[in-house]
Write an enzyme that holds these catalytic residues in place. Structure first.
Site, PDB file in Angstrom:
ATOM      1  N   GLU A   1      18.021 -17.309  -7.894  1.00  0.00           N
ATOM      2  CA  GLU A   1      17.587 -15.960  -8.228  1.00  0.00           C
ATOM      3  C   GLU A   1      17.025 -15.917  -9.659  1.00  0.00           C
ATOM      4  OE1 GLU A   1      16.840 -13.398  -6.778  1.00  0.00           O
ATOM      5  OE2 GLU A   1      17.004 -11.773  -8.225  1.00  0.00           O
TER       6      GLU A   1
ATOM      7  N   LYS B   1       6.282  -4.256  -4.142  1.00  0.00           N
ATOM      8  CA  LYS B   1       7.705  -3.934  -4.127  1.00  0.00           C
ATOM      9  C   LYS B   1       8.273  -4.010  -2.717  1.00  0.00           C
ATOM     10  CE  LYS B   1      11.618  -2.536  -5.746  1.00  0.00           C
ATOM     11  NZ  LYS B   1      12.412  -3.604  -6.385  1.00  0.00           N
TER      12      LYS B   1
ATOM     13  N   ARG C   1       5.057  -0.016  -6.105  1.00  0.00           N
ATOM     14  CA  ARG C   1       5.045  -0.827  -4.892  1.00  0.00           C
ATOM     15  C   ARG C   1       4.076  -2.003  -4.992  1.00  0.00           C
ATOM     16  NH1 ARG C   1       7.047   2.168  -0.393  1.00  0.00           N
ATOM     17  NH2 ARG C   1       5.767   0.960   1.008  1.00  0.00           N
TER      18      ARG C   1
ATOM     19  N   CYS D   1       0.820  -1.218   0.000  1.00  0.00           N
ATOM     20  CA  CYS D   1       0.000   0.000   0.000  1.00  0.00           C
ATOM     21  C   CYS D   1       0.858   1.274   0.000  1.00  0.00           C
ATOM     22  CB  CYS D   1      -0.874   0.036   1.231  1.00  0.00           C
ATOM     23  SG  CYS D   1      -1.840  -1.450   1.460  1.00  0.00           S
TER      24      CYS D   1
ATOM     25  N   HIS E   1      18.833 -36.890  -7.180  1.00  0.00           N
ATOM     26  CA  HIS E   1      18.107 -37.255  -5.956  1.00  0.00           C
ATOM     27  C   HIS E   1      16.617 -36.954  -6.069  1.00  0.00           C
ATOM     28  CE1 HIS E   1      21.884 -38.202  -4.063  1.00  0.00           C
ATOM     29  NE2 HIS E   1      22.354 -37.025  -4.470  1.00  0.00           N
TER      30      HIS E   1
ATOM     31  N   GLU F   1       8.415 -14.774 -11.154  1.00  0.00           N
ATOM     32  CA  GLU F   1       7.654 -13.604 -10.700  1.00  0.00           C
ATOM     33  C   GLU F   1       7.192 -12.714 -11.849  1.00  0.00           C
ATOM     34  OE1 GLU F   1       9.458 -10.698  -8.027  1.00  0.00           O
ATOM     35  OE2 GLU F   1      11.427 -11.185  -8.808  1.00  0.00           O
TER      36      GLU F   1
ATOM     37  N   ASN G   1      -1.684   2.069   6.022  1.00  0.00           N
ATOM     38  CA  ASN G   1      -0.835   0.952   5.596  1.00  0.00           C
ATOM     39  C   ASN G   1      -0.581   0.086   6.814  1.00  0.00           C
ATOM     40  OD1 ASN G   1      -0.651   2.211   3.167  1.00  0.00           O
ATOM     41  ND2 ASN G   1       1.556   2.595   3.254  1.00  0.00           N
ATOM     42  N   GLY G   2      -0.529  -1.225   6.622  1.00  0.00           N
ATOM     43  CA  GLY G   2      -0.251  -2.118   7.747  1.00  0.00           C
ATOM     44  C   GLY G   2      -1.435  -3.009   8.020  1.00  0.00           C
TER      45      GLY G   2
ATOM     46  N   TRP H   1      -3.156  -2.672  -1.381  1.00  0.00           N
ATOM     47  CA  TRP H   1      -2.783  -4.044  -1.734  1.00  0.00           C
ATOM     48  C   TRP H   1      -3.558  -4.910  -0.757  1.00  0.00           C
ATOM     49  CZ3 TRP H   1       0.050  -8.206   0.476  1.00  0.00           C
ATOM     50  CH2 TRP H   1       0.542  -9.145  -0.438  1.00  0.00           C
TER      51      TRP H   1
ATOM     52  N   LYS I   1      13.253 -14.770 -10.616  1.00  0.00           N
ATOM     53  CA  LYS I   1      12.954 -13.723 -11.603  1.00  0.00           C
ATOM     54  C   LYS I   1      11.974 -14.236 -12.640  1.00  0.00           C
ATOM     55  CE  LYS I   1      14.041 -10.929 -10.023  1.00  0.00           C
ATOM     56  NZ  LYS I   1      14.822 -10.550  -8.879  1.00  0.00           N
TER      57      LYS I   1
HETATM   58  O1  M6R Z   1      13.199  -4.783   0.160  1.00  0.00           O
HETATM   59  P1  M6R Z   1      13.723  -6.164   0.406  1.00  0.00           P
HETATM   60  O2  M6R Z   1      15.006  -6.428  -0.297  1.00  0.00           O
HETATM   61  O3  M6R Z   1      13.801  -6.503   1.862  1.00  0.00           O
HETATM   62  O4  M6R Z   1      12.637  -7.134  -0.235  1.00  0.00           O
HETATM   63  C1  M6R Z   1      12.715  -8.512  -0.066  1.00  0.00           C
HETATM   64  C2  M6R Z   1      11.883  -9.224  -1.098  1.00  0.00           C
HETATM   65  O5  M6R Z   1      10.535  -8.905  -0.954  1.00  0.00           O
HETATM   66  C3  M6R Z   1      12.329  -8.869  -2.516  1.00  0.00           C
HETATM   67  O6  M6R Z   1      13.686  -9.130  -2.703  1.00  0.00           O
HETATM   68  C4  M6R Z   1      11.537  -9.687  -3.564  1.00  0.00           C
HETATM   69  O7  M6R Z   1      11.828 -11.043  -3.436  1.00  0.00           O
HETATM   70  C5  M6R Z   1      11.890  -9.155  -4.944  1.00  0.00           C
HETATM   71  N1  M6R Z   1      10.838  -8.319  -5.416  1.00  0.00           N
HETATM   72  C6  M6R Z   1      12.095 -10.217  -5.941  1.00  0.00           C
HETATM   73  O8  M6R Z   1      12.477  -9.691  -7.166  1.00  0.00           O
END
Ligand code: M6R
Length: 610
Positions: A483, A605, A27, A2, A506, A490, A100-101, A75, A487
């Site tokens: 990673e 984000k 975000r 949010c 395995h 997501e 927010n929260g 969100w 990527k």
């Molecule tokens: O702001 P942060 O690095 O703490 O965020 C952690 C994760 O939410 C963030 O790295 C998320 O996995 C990425 N959007 C992935 O690309």
């Protein structure tokens, strides 16, 4: 997650609020809304599900005229994505609130407020705050007192901004667990959950502390701490070096941020290395006082930042001679862990506000760590402010939800931390110098990696009809494979798994057939021959491979294998360099799939709630 924007001014604020919301779009959100108090002292609001543009179009049809207002991107957590659940929420057409929260005791409060006669129009926890403040204001008379009293009754996390037709010139804001920043203007003041929202109107910011409540009008800002004492908070000039609001020549923020990596890493290194090692103060003043005694490192992070921590474990144990554990923050914070003597708690976070990582940092203060260090991209964030030491990655604002330059700059910082601890733990000087030289060469190597974009765009065509994929790596490239898989899933929504290549036999080998592309990260290191055997295991089962390899690794393209030659680089920086082609692969696959690259579905984000 949010986003909040608020403004009190002499001019109409709807445009400022909408521009602020646009800048917070990155975000992640699913609905948006604006409320103002108009010249007749009436609350007027517009809310929409979907994009801020839809809200903008609706307001263009029915303009909101007011010189004070609040706005929000939501969100969904409590209640579905509906207009009724979008913020601002109102009570009795007098109070309007954005939040927010998460309010954890909202059910009990809702029942109590219903018994007082309040009618709820949404399923959200936020509506409870609106009615509660209204209820308190009826007895207390003043908005500030009402907000102070209401937030004392809230359990959970909130960053909230409140507007009241009985006090039409004031915004009262409160922060606990969700960041809020006040933007200081001339004859006007603002508030937002992120300074980026306010950069077009001010560069002067006050960062509220945990538990702060502030009373803001056009000309004055009064801040009170948890105890209710009036406090002064420093006004800070924003150091955001460029306007992150634009994509420039790029089609997406993600692509722009991939291309920014050479310069971002140059900034990360700038002024922090000598010819032979890292300077201690790269990690904060008096960092040596803590670093010189460290015997164990505990890293805690989430998502992409967690993958950076996994790579760091390989570096720290092999070069800095220090033991290292790495754990996902949401696990770490809820289990009883053993704290080794002289341990350093390292949090890694792009935003510095990720709820689980921040909670882990706070928890560590009770557990007897020697000190805490955050590797973070946002200088004003809670993690930076609450850690003993901080290493700012200086990646510049990252807007794409999929983390790219934040990751490679985190890795750069973690390799520098390896030097920072290693020099006190007998890391040979020659080895330190070799790492320094490799780091100095890194921006150029990243430029070479980015230049592979066209070749990778072509490779990406093969993924258009695929539903699953497997990423393989060994040693410190295993986290890079993870990673790469994160990527791809997501932003393209293709199911992707990563395995340490030695684990194939395995279990995961059972998945291999011609429908399952297998992406292999293969720099020229001492695990190469082992990796080649794993590649043969896949080939023997009819798998189609995409090998990202050092040209000296001697892989050859054929019917079952597409080889992409990545520039030769020092082994120590290979995890950083090999990240780039994987980012580009997921970007181009997502383009073909037609997904929302910068704001993938269901994701945010900055994950400021658990
Ligand atoms: O702001 P942060 O690095 O703490 O965020 C952690 C994760 O939410 C963030 O790295 C998320 O996995 C990425 N959007 C992935 O690309």
């Amino acid at each position: 997650m949010c986003g909040i924007v608020g403004a009190t001014s002499e001019r109409r604020v709807a445009g400022i609020l909408l521009e602020g919301l646009k800048r917070l779009e990155y975000r992640g959100y699913d609905s948006a809304g604006v409320a103002v108090i108009d010249a007749n002292n009436e609350l007027k609001s517009v809310r929409r599900t979907g994009k801020v543009q839809e809200l903008k179009d609706a307001i263009a049809q029915n303009p909101l005229d007011g010189t004070i207002g609040i706005a929000h991107t939501r969100w969904a957590t409590h209640g579905g994505v509906t207009e009724a659940n979008a913020h601002p929420h109102r009570s009795e057409d007098e109070i309007a609130v954005v939040h927010n929260g998460i309010i954890e005791n909202h059910e009990r409060l809702r029942e109590e407020l219903k018994a007082e006669g309040y009618v709820f129009n949404s399923q959200t926890d936020t509506e409870v705050i609106a009615h509660l403040i209204h209820h308190e204001r009826k007895t207390k008379g003043d908005l500030l007192d009402a907000v102070k009293s209401a937030v004392r009754q809230l359990e959970g996390a909130y960053g909230t901004v409140v507007m009241d037709t009985k006090h039409p010139e004031r915004l009262v804001v409160a922060r606990s667990g969700s960041p809020l920043v006040i933007g200081v203007g001339i004859g006007e003041n603002f508030v937002a959950s992120d300074q980026l929202a306010l950069l077009p109107v001010t560069r002067q910011f006050i960062y509220l502390e945990e538990g702060d409540v502030a009373d803001i009008n056009r000309t004055d800002i009064a801040i009170y701490d948890t105890e209710g004492n009036s406090v002064e908070r420093e006004v800070v000039e924003s150091d955001v070096s460029y306007d992150a609001g634009g994509k420039g020549q790029y089609r997406h923020f993600m692509l722009k941020e991939i291309y920014e990596q050479p310069i971002a890493v140059r900034n990360t290194l700038e002024g922090r290395l000598s010819e032979t090692t890292v300077l201690d103060n790269a990690f904060g003043e008096n960092a040596a006082e803590i670093l010189k005694d460290i015997e164990h490192v505990q890293i805690v992070a989430c998502g992409t930042s967690y993958h950076a921590g996994m790579v760091a474990r390989y570096w720290l144990e092999s070069m800095a001679n220090v033991s290292c554990n790495i754990e996902i923050a949401s696990e770490f914070r809820y289990r009883k862990s053993y704290v080794h003597p002289n341990s350093l708690l390292v949090t890694i976070s792009q935003s510095g506000e990720t709820a689980d990582t921040l909670a882990a940092l706070r928890l560590s203060k009770e557990l007897g760590y020697k000190g805490s260090l955050t590797i973070c991209n946002v200088g004003s964030s809670s993690m930076v402010r609450e850690s003993d030491l901080a290493f700012l990655t200086r990646a510049g604002a990252e807007i794409g939800v999929a983390s790219t330059k934040a990751f490679t700059t985190q890795l750069t910082g973690l390799l520098m931390l390896t030097l920072g601890i290693g020099k006190y733990r007998g890391m040979p000087e020659q080895q330190q110098e070799a790492v320094v030289h490799a780091l100095q060469a890194l921006p150029t190597k990243l430029e070479e990696a980015v230049a592979l974009a066209d070749e990778i765009e072509e490779l990406a065509q093969d993924f258009a009809n695929k539903d699953h994929s497997l990423f393989l790596g060994r040693g410190n490239q295993y986290p890079i494979a993870m990673e790469g898989a994160l990527k791809l899933k997501e932003i393209s929504y293709i199911h992707a798994e990563a395995y340490a290549a030695g684990e194939l036999k395995h279990g995961p080998l059972a998945l291999i057939d011609e429908e399952m592309p297998v992406i292999v990260v293969a720099p020229n290191n001492d695990l190469l021959e082992k990796l080649k055997s794993n590649v043969e295991e896949v080939r023997a089962r009819g798998g189609l491979m995409y090998v990202f390899a050092d040209k000296n690794a001697h892989f050859k393209s054929d019917d079952t294998m597409n080889v992409l030659n990545v520039c030769h680089c020092d082994e120590v920086i290979a995890p950083i360099v090999y990240t780039v082609p994987l980012q580009l692969l997921s970007y181009y696959v997502a383009l073909i799939k037609g997904t929302d690259v910068d704001q993938p579905r269901n994701l945010a984000k900055s994950v400021t709630v658990e």
